[in-house]
Design a protein around this motif. Structure first.
Motif, PDB file in Angstrom:
ATOM      1  N   GLU A  36       0.822  -1.206   0.000  1.00  0.00           N
ATOM      2  CA  GLU A  36       0.000   0.000   0.000  1.00  0.00           C
ATOM      3  C   GLU A  36       0.856   1.256   0.000  1.00  0.00           C
ATOM      4  O   GLU A  36       2.016   1.242   0.417  1.00  0.00           O
ATOM      5  CB  GLU A  36      -0.903   0.001   1.245  1.00  0.00           C
ATOM      6  N   GLY A  37       0.275   2.333  -0.467  1.00  0.00           N
ATOM      7  CA  GLY A  37       0.921   3.643  -0.421  1.00  0.00           C
ATOM      8  C   GLY A  37       2.251   3.671  -1.161  1.00  0.00           C
ATOM      9  O   GLY A  37       2.347   3.146  -2.288  1.00  0.00           O
ATOM     10  N   ASP A  38       3.265   4.261  -0.527  1.00  0.00           N
ATOM     11  CA  ASP A  38       4.571   4.417  -1.172  1.00  0.00           C
ATOM     12  C   ASP A  38       5.221   3.074  -1.452  1.00  0.00           C
ATOM     13  O   ASP A  38       5.997   2.935  -2.391  1.00  0.00           O
ATOM     14  CB  ASP A  38       5.506   5.229  -0.259  1.00  0.00           C
ATOM     15  N   ALA A  39       4.896   2.109  -0.621  1.00  0.00           N
ATOM     16  CA  ALA A  39       5.537   0.804  -0.758  1.00  0.00           C
ATOM     17  C   ALA A  39       4.858  -0.061  -1.809  1.00  0.00           C
ATOM     18  O   ALA A  39       5.246  -1.196  -2.015  1.00  0.00           O
ATOM     19  CB  ALA A  39       5.529   0.081   0.588  1.00  0.00           C
ATOM     20  N   SER A  40       3.815   0.461  -2.450  1.00  0.00           N
ATOM     21  CA  SER A  40       3.061  -0.402  -3.361  1.00  0.00           C
ATOM     22  C   SER A  40       3.832  -0.662  -4.646  1.00  0.00           C
ATOM     23  O   SER A  40       4.572   0.185  -5.145  1.00  0.00           O
ATOM     24  CB  SER A  40       1.702   0.225  -3.677  1.00  0.00           C
TER      25      SER A  40
END
Lengths: 271, 849
Positions: A36-40
């Motif tokens: 999710e988010g930046d780590a997606s």
């Protein structure tokens, strides 16, 4: 063999159907995002592709290109983040576990790289397993046809540990075909086999397409394996980047080199 | 290597927890047994010490052992005045203590009475050796008139009485019931509660009138020492002035004597509980062996890798044992905690049957803690030894291979070893039959244990046909899912057999007990039917004695032809305790047909006894011999007039005449009345008359033959239920064992499960598959267990046929129910593993390496 000598020009339209008529499986604008988010990370980034009925298609690409993810999503083993997946006319999105299970049982056949058979069952029992868990009787004539095609008649009473790797994989192929599924998905079916055994298995898959109009979709990284197919679809970075019709091993190898180079360059420029 | 062990443990918390569970339960039972018996012992200690003064003067020999009855001897009250002259004495108090005075609650129910005594005495202000007053007045006034009493606070509370209420009492005197006004409440000094005993306080003169024919006597005289005088000095001073027939004991000696008597009973309870702890541990051992075998098998590649990197065999072996050691420490610790809870549970259970521990301490003695850890650690290490040894045999090259197979001892060798053990067990049992008494039974017991373990070893082979039979039923009923389950069960015969062995042991014991219980019940029926001629019986279901006044009153009723009185007592013959029954020989014939092996009832006189066949055999007594029985009042010699077979209406070792028993110095109190009516009298009117006599006393009831038989069988059932409840623990361990094995199997077969799901096996089918596998394991254990239970039951019944269980009766429907219940146990055990299997994400499962 069902192959053309002429080298087709790379097409940019990936939704065209292969020889034969109709579409056995279709992906439309499929996205699959992990995390999710930046780590997606998008394993599939808007893939649209049709797999023609009665065709043998290979899906190729460098490691991390999303080819296995695509297959898992197509084969009702995984769900997509966005987009649509069809097996025949059935859209997978919105189906519950029960319906997906039934779909896999009735419409889909599987051949995996390894660990393909139930060790406690004989070859015959393994082949009949998808039918018997559905409570259906195998069609004798079709069963015999499949057995003869894979050439395993004298091995039917053996358990997996009494069979060679190639034989085991042929049993797995027979199992995938015996329920006359709409699509057979093969995930690196020759990955664990030597070249002779690989040739047996691939020839068998080819024959099932030619003789019985079976639809087969195979993920592989082996150009020789890809050369048995009607069409090779190339994935890179979660997108379909190219395809070849009636490929030869050399064509595929060439294309792979290009893709790897591009992918390495892309990685470098991204940093 | 220690690091590897440690990381393994942390990485596999679930597996650690599962394998520790067997230890937890086994240790919990050991710890619980000790904590509970310590609590009991502590409470009894409290009562004994809390009621004992510095010096106690008693009739000589009284209080040396429990004769069941009340000592009829008394001390003249004038002694109190004499002893008061002693300057070593501070307090000199005469006490009249009466046993068998029970309080009936407002609802007409007996308070206590299932073993704990109903005590009555006159009030005193003595200080006990604990330094506390024995009694203090908590509320109200002390009784001063004939129709007044005080009760202890707990009893009044349980019975629902307040000061001013009219209290109903059951007494061993005449009249057998009485009503009195509650004038006050007393508090007992010891904090441990009264362990269910009840205290009724009477006025000094009233208790003499009621129970001692108004004579000015005491049952004992208690003294406290003056400032600076020791118990021994006081005793010596008292001894100097005591008349013949009395003795003085220091408070410490007296308390020690009492504790010894109580200790025998507590020791019995502790042993009884520890037997079940042992069963739990044996069953647990199977579970641990199995868990560690599976864990080692699953980690064989990892262990091979360690070997390839240069770890020695010993290091691998130690790594596994170290893991087991940590598991055992954790398991023992948790088990100790659970044992404390179990002790609280036991306290509640025993509270239900009347042994009320009140607020007694539940002490965790150092001995309990050490024993828990020693048992837990040793059992675990023994159980883990075999898997550890096997782990160390993994060759380094196996790290490179795809499928690692562990070298296992061949099934054949195992089968032969099992067969040898069974043969040895049978030989032991045969020897046991040839032998006699306790030694014979011990041999039979050891034989059974050997057979049990032998069959457990043979189970992988023996179980195969059973599983296959079950498998064909599965295939018919559940199709492919059924055959997959069957194949899974047959896949690893050792694992299946070891898992079901736990249940097998539990069910062997349950089946054995049910057969013995049923045989005992049928034998009771037969004995009553064959020998009892009296139509009606008056008895006390809780085994307390009752006033002799009832027999007299019933004898006067219209339509009653005869009343035959039975009394009970205990005496010592040499060192062993013997049980006595006494009856009036004149009226014996009217009550029952006493079967006689040898000798004749004609020779049954006051100085003669009949001896039971078992006692005759074990003590080598025959007709014409003389036997010496020791009573608190001293030894008495009797001539043996005959031998009666055990198992008839008469229990116990010796049968005396009423007069003979009374001469021994035990106060007459009845235990059973057999009543024959006159030929023309209507049973209904005779019953009504007797009921009238017994009114107000819920403890003594009237029965006909069938009701009497039912009451006897009810007692057998109570014992059976307690045993079943305790064996239930072994069953719980077995269930956990199955859960454990299945859970680990599911983990082991993750990829296979994923494959099945991928090719279309539904969650439901997968759950049924695991469930069917579980049922197969349980039913296998149940079938083997029940078959062995039947064999053992028959053997044991034959072995103890001369002890009263002379009819063999096998409760087939009940045994069938056990097997069905085992199937349900299987369903229960499969719940979690099945859910786990069904929950596996297909994709994760097939991509797991």
């Amino acid at each position: 063999m069902f192959k053309s000598a002429s080298k087709p020009s790379p097409s940019t339209s990936y939704t065209a159907t292969a020889p034969g008529s109709g579409v056995a499986a279709r992906a439309f604008e499929v996205r699959k995002v992990y995390g999710e988010g930046d780590a997606s990370v998008a394993a599939l980034d808007g893939v649209s592709i049709d797999f023609g009925a009665g065709a043998f298609t290979a899906v190729m690409g460098p490691s991390g290109s999303g080819k296995s993810t695509l297959m898992h999503c197509m084969a009702a083993l995984d769900t997509v983040s966005a987009g649509q997946v069809f097996i025949g006319d059935i859209e997978l999105a919105g189906l519950g576990d029960k319906q997906l299970t039934k779909l896999r049982r009735d419409k889909i056949g599987f051949v995996f790289q390894a660990y393909n058979l139930v060790p406690t069952l004989t070859a015959q029992e393994n082949i009949e397993l998808p039918l018997s868990i559905a409570g259906r009787k195998p069609d004798r004539q079709w069963f015999d046809t499949v057995i003869d095609t894979v050439g395993l008649r004298d091995r039917l009473g053996h358990r997996p540990n009494q069979l060679s790797g190639g034989q085991q994989q042929r049993v797995a192929c027979a199992r995938a075909l015996v329920s006359r599924p709409d699509v057979v998905f093969a995930d690196e079916p020759t990955g664990n086999l030597d070249s002779a055994a690989s040739a047996e298995v691939l020839a068998f898959l080819r024959r099932s397409v030619d003789d019985h109009r079976q639809t087969v979709i195979m993920v592989t990284h082996d150009p020789v394996a890809a050369s048995y197919t009607d069409r090779v679809v190339f994935l890179a970075d979660g997108r379909v980047v190219d395809e070849l019709r009636n490929p030869t091993a050399d064509d595929v190898l060439e294309e792979m080199k290009v893709l790897s180079a591009r992918s390495v360059a892309g990685t470098d420029s991204g940093r | 290597m220690f690091k590897v062990t440690w990381h393994n443990l942390i990485a596999r918390k679930l597996r650690l927890a599962l394998s520790a569970f067997a230890i937890v339960l086994g240790v919990a039972f050991v710890a619980g047994s000790f904590i509970f018996t310590d609590a009991l012992g502590g409470a009894f200690d409290g009562i004994v010490k809390g009621t004992t003064a510095d010096v106690e003067v008693l009739p000589r020999g009284a209080g040396q052992f429990d004769s069941f009855g009340t000592d009829a001897r008394t001390i003249p009250a004038s002694l109190v005045a004499e002893l008061s002259q002693l300057q070593e004495a501070e307090q000199v108090v005469g006490t009249d203590q009466v046993q068998g005075v029970f309080v009936i609650s407002k609802e007409g129910k007996l308070i206590g009475g299932n073993g704990p005594p109903g005590l009555a005495f006159n009030y005193n202000e003595l200080t006990a050796i604990t330094g506390d007053r024995i009694l203090t007045v908590a509320d109200g006034q002390l009784p001063s008139a004939r129709d007044e009493v005080a009760l202890d606070v707990d009893t009044a509370d349980k019975a629902g009485y307040d000061i001013g209420d009219e209290v109903t009492l059951v007494t061993p005197g005449d009249p057998p019931t009485m009503k009195a006004v509650l004038t006050g409440l007393v508090r007992f000094g010891s904090e441990g509660g009264l362990v269910g005993a009840t205290i009724t306080v009477f006025d000094d003169q009233v208790i003499k009138d009621l129970f001692f024919d108004g004579k000015d006597v005491y049952t004992n005289v208690s003294l406290t020492a003056a400032e600076g005088v020791s118990q021994v000095q006081l005793r010596d001073a008292v001894e100097g002035v005591l008349p013949e027939g009395l003795e003085a004991l220091t408070g410490d000696d007296f308390a020690a004597d009492q504790q010894e008597i109580i200790g025998e009973i507590l020791g019995f309870i502790n042993t009884f509980l520890l037997v079940f702890a042992a069963v739990a541990l044996v069953v647990g051992t199977f579970l641990i062996i199995n868990t560690f075998s599976i864990l080692v098998a699953q980690r064989s590649r990892e262990l091979a890798l360690l070997r390839a990197m240069g770890a020695s065999k010993t290091q691998v072996n130690r790594a596994v044992l170290a893991e087991a050691f940590v598991v055992s420490l954790v398991g023992s610790t948790v088990g100790l905690g659970l044992g404390y809870l179990l002790a609280i549970g036991l306290k509640a259970l025993f509270g239900v049957i009347g042994l009320d521990l009140g607020a007694a301490d539940m002490p965790i003695e150092l001995r309990t803690v050490l024993l828990s850890y020693v048992v837990g650690v040793i059992v675990t290490l023994i159980a883990a030894y075999l898997p550890a040894r096997r782990a160390s045999r993994i060759s380094p090259v196996q790290a490179m291979r795809d499928d690692v197979a562990l070298a296992e001892t061949s099934l054949r060798r195992r089968f032969v070893l099992g067969a040898v053990m069974v043969a040895g067990g049978v030989a032991l049992m045969v020897a046991g039959f040839a032998g006699s008494g306790g030694r014979g039974l011990l041999l039979i017991g050891l034989g059974m244990l050997a057979i049990l373990l032998g069959v457990a070893l043979m189970a992988p082979v023996l179980g195969r046909p059973i599983i296959q039979a079950l498998g064909s039923a599965y295939r018919g009923l559940f199709g492919t899912v059924g055959s997959l389950a069957t194949e899974n069960t047959l896949r690893n015969p050792r694992r299946t057999a070891a898992t079901s062995s736990a249940l097998m042991i539990g069910l062997t014991l349950v089946a054995l007990m049910s057969i013995l219980g049923q045989s005992a019940k049928v034998s009771t029926d037969k004995a009553i039917e064959e020998s009892l001629t009296a139509e009606l019986i008056v008895s006390n279901a809780t085994g307390q004695f009752f006033s002799t006044a009832y027999a007299g009153q019933i004898r006067e009723l219209d339509g009653v032809a005869s009343v035959t009185t039975f009394r009970q007592a205990a005496a010592k013959m040499g060192d062993s305790q013997v049980y006595l029954q006494a009856v009036d020989p004149e009226s014996l014939g009217a009550a029952l047909q006493l079967p006689v092996d040898s000798g004749s009832l004609r020779g049954f006189e006051d100085q003669s006894v009949f001896v039971s066949s078992t006692r005759a055999k074990s003590s080598n007594i025959d007709v014409g011999d003389s036997v010496k029985l020791n009573f608190p009042a001293g030894p008495m010699a009797f001539d043996v007039a005959g031998v009666f077979p055990v198992g008839g209406a008469v229990a116990g070792d010796f049968l005396l005449t009423l007069e003979g028993l009374q001469r021994s110095g035990i106060k007459p109190e009845d235990s059973l009345l057999f009543i024959s009516k006159e030929p023309g009298a209507s049973e209904a009117s005779v019953r009504a008359g007797i009921e009238d006599v017994l009114a107000d006393n819920p403890t003594v009831t009237l029965k006909n033959q069938k009701e009497f038989a039912d009451e006897q069988k009810g007692l057998i059932n109570t014992v059976l239920y307690i045993i079943y409840a305790l064996l239930g623990l072994a069953i719980i361990i077995a269930i956990l064992g199955i859960t454990n094995t299945l859970a680990l199997s599911v983990i082991e077969r993750t990829r296979e499960v994923g494959l099945l799901r991928a090719i279309g096996v539904s969650r439901r089918q997968l759950r049924s598959m695991v469930r069917l596998e579980s049922i197969a394991i349980s039913v296998l254990g149940a079938v083997l267990g029940v078959v062995m239970g039947i064999a053992f039951g028959i053997a044991l019944q034959r072995a103890i046929a001369d002890q009263g269980i002379d009819v063999l009766s096998i409760p087939w429907p009940q045994l069938g129910v056990f097997v069905v219940l085992a199937g349900l146990v299987g369903v229960l055990a499969a719940v979690l593993p099945a859910r786990r299997a069904a929950k596996l994400n297909v994709l994760d499962a097939i991509t797991t390496e």
